[in-house]
Design an enzyme around this catalytic site. Structure first.
Site, mmCIF file in Angstrom:
data_model
loop_
_atom_site.group_PDB
_atom_site.id
_atom_site.type_symbol
_atom_site.label_atom_id
_atom_site.label_comp_id
_atom_site.label_asym_id
_atom_site.label_seq_id
_atom_site.Cartn_x
_atom_site.Cartn_y
_atom_site.Cartn_z
ATOM 1 N N TRP A 21 0.808 -1.217 0.000
ATOM 2 C CA TRP A 21 0.000 0.000 0.000
ATOM 3 C C TRP A 21 0.844 1.270 0.000
ATOM 4 O O TRP A 21 0.320 2.364 -0.199
ATOM 5 C CB TRP A 21 -0.892 0.026 1.248
ATOM 6 C CG TRP A 21 -2.015 -0.957 1.243
ATOM 7 C CD1 TRP A 21 -2.395 -1.792 0.220
ATOM 8 C CD2 TRP A 21 -2.912 -1.208 2.330
ATOM 9 N NE1 TRP A 21 -3.475 -2.543 0.615
ATOM 10 C CE2 TRP A 21 -3.814 -2.205 1.902
ATOM 11 C CE3 TRP A 21 -3.043 -0.686 3.615
ATOM 12 C CZ2 TRP A 21 -4.835 -2.679 2.728
ATOM 13 C CZ3 TRP A 21 -4.056 -1.170 4.431
ATOM 14 C CH2 TRP A 21 -4.944 -2.158 3.995
ATOM 15 N N LYS A 22 2.129 1.135 0.337
ATOM 16 C CA LYS A 22 2.998 2.321 0.475
ATOM 17 C C LYS A 22 2.395 3.261 1.520
ATOM 18 O O LYS A 22 1.801 2.779 2.489
ATOM 19 C CB LYS A 22 3.225 2.975 -0.887
ATOM 20 C CG LYS A 22 3.685 1.931 -1.919
ATOM 21 C CD LYS A 22 4.176 2.494 -3.207
ATOM 22 C CE LYS A 22 4.634 1.340 -4.115
ATOM 23 N NZ LYS A 22 5.201 1.791 -5.367
ATOM 24 N N GLY A 75 5.087 2.143 -10.746
ATOM 25 C CA GLY A 75 4.180 3.284 -10.726
ATOM 26 C C GLY A 75 4.147 4.071 -12.029
ATOM 27 O O GLY A 75 3.628 5.179 -12.079
ATOM 28 N N GLY A 112 1.825 -2.644 -6.267
ATOM 29 C CA GLY A 112 1.682 -1.367 -5.572
ATOM 30 C C GLY A 112 0.308 -0.775 -5.818
ATOM 31 O O GLY A 112 -0.677 -1.149 -5.191
ATOM 32 N N GLY A 113 0.244 0.151 -6.772
ATOM 33 C CA GLY A 113 -0.979 0.910 -7.037
ATOM 34 C C GLY A 113 -2.238 0.058 -7.119
ATOM 35 O O GLY A 113 -3.267 0.373 -6.503
HETATM 36 P P1 PGA Z 1 3.342 -0.431 -8.771
HETATM 37 O O1 PGA Z 1 4.375 -0.576 -7.533
HETATM 38 O O2 PGA Z 1 2.582 -1.730 -8.846
HETATM 39 O O3 PGA Z 1 2.466 0.733 -8.413
HETATM 40 O O4 PGA Z 1 4.167 -0.210 -9.987
HETATM 41 C C1 PGA Z 1 5.065 -1.760 -7.301
HETATM 42 C C2 PGA Z 1 5.912 -1.619 -6.065
HETATM 43 O O5 PGA Z 1 6.482 -0.545 -5.845
HETATM 44 O O6 PGA Z 1 6.041 -2.578 -5.272
#
Ligand code: PGA
Length: 256
Positions: free
Chosen positions: A13-14, A177, A237-238
């Site tokens: 989720w960051k 991202g 991530g996203g």
């Molecule tokens: P992303 O990020 O799927 O948004 O590209 C992947 C990550 O940083 O683990």
């Protein structure tokens, strides 16, 4: 994807979601994963503040909960840092280490990872270790060299037994991202390089380590990436911040 290794999909989720938002997400995810059983291992990496909420909701239904970083020391004068024991105490089952955002934005070094990875294993936490090259390194033909340096440093003090709960995520920085996913062939080539390093160092046990691809994984590209022989899952991530989309990625991992 090899039949020897259970697929593994982790959502990072960051710096997103309050505790309330996390709670609502967990309800939706648990419903979305309902029929998956043991066909895929799933984990969520929430921010520190939501670890206990997510662990309370998802560990009982078999989903791993990983912190996004940790300090290697047991305790001490390290303002703003969180120890491995604190993460475990909050209910986490694992920790994500060496993410490229930590490396690029917050000065995470290979030397620190040499300490962090075995410390996390000793603390009883599962580990997802992230490695990956920048765009300039790829264009300069240094991808394999970079991956070798990162993996070798992080695993320097990890023995064969330590691999039991360790996964490695290959995340090309230029794909994170950006919407620019690596092609399945390019991902497979990098994973094959990592697999070779693991087998060289650990023999047959190196074959059991799950290698996840990360970088703009979405529900509509997950299956083709994970169909590659050495792509054993994804670090998302996203697309992991929406429970329905993330559950669809987990389902795509099973189908391949
Ligand atoms: P992303 O990020 O799927 O948004 O590209 C992947 C990550 O940083 O683990």
């Amino acid at each position: 994807m090899s039949t020897l290794r259970t697929p593994f999909v982790a959502g990072n989720w960051k710096m997103q979601k309050t505790r309330g938002e996390a709670e609502a997400y967990c309800d939706a995810l648990a419903a979305g994963l309902d029929e998956l059983d043991d066909d895929v291992d799933v984990a969520i990496c929430p921010p520190f503040t939501a670890l206990d909420v997510v662990a309370g909701a998802l560990v009982p239904v078999g989903v791993g909960v990983y912190a996004q970083n940790a300090h290697q020391a047991a305790s001490g004068a390290f303002t703003g840092e969180v120890s491995l024991a604190m993460i475990a105490d909050a209910g986490a089952t694992g920790v994500l280490l060496g993410h490229s955002e930590r490396r690029q934005l917050f000065g995470e070094t290979d030397d620190a990872l040499t300490e962090k990875v075995p410390a996390a294993i000793a603390a009883g936490l599962a580990v997802i270790l992230c490695v990956g090259e920048s765009e300039a390194e790829r264009e300069g033909g240094q991808t394999e060299e970079r991956l070798t340096t990162q993996l070798t440093a992080a695993l320097r003090d990890v023995d064969e037994a330590g691999l039991a709960d360790l996964a490695v995520a290959y995340e090309p920085i230029w794909a994170i991202g950006t919407g620019r996913t690596a092609t399945p062939e390019l991902a497979q080539a990098a994973h094959a390089h990592l697999r070779g390093l693991l087998e060289e160092r650990y023999g047959a046990v190196g074959h059991t380590v799950r290698l996840l691809y990360g970088g703009s994984v979405k529900a509509d590209n997950a299956a083709e990436l994970m169909a590659q022989p050495d792509v054993d899952g994804g670090l998302v991530g996203g697309a992991s911040t929406q429970a329905e989309e993330f559950a669809a990625i987990c389902r795509a991992a099973v189908r391949t």
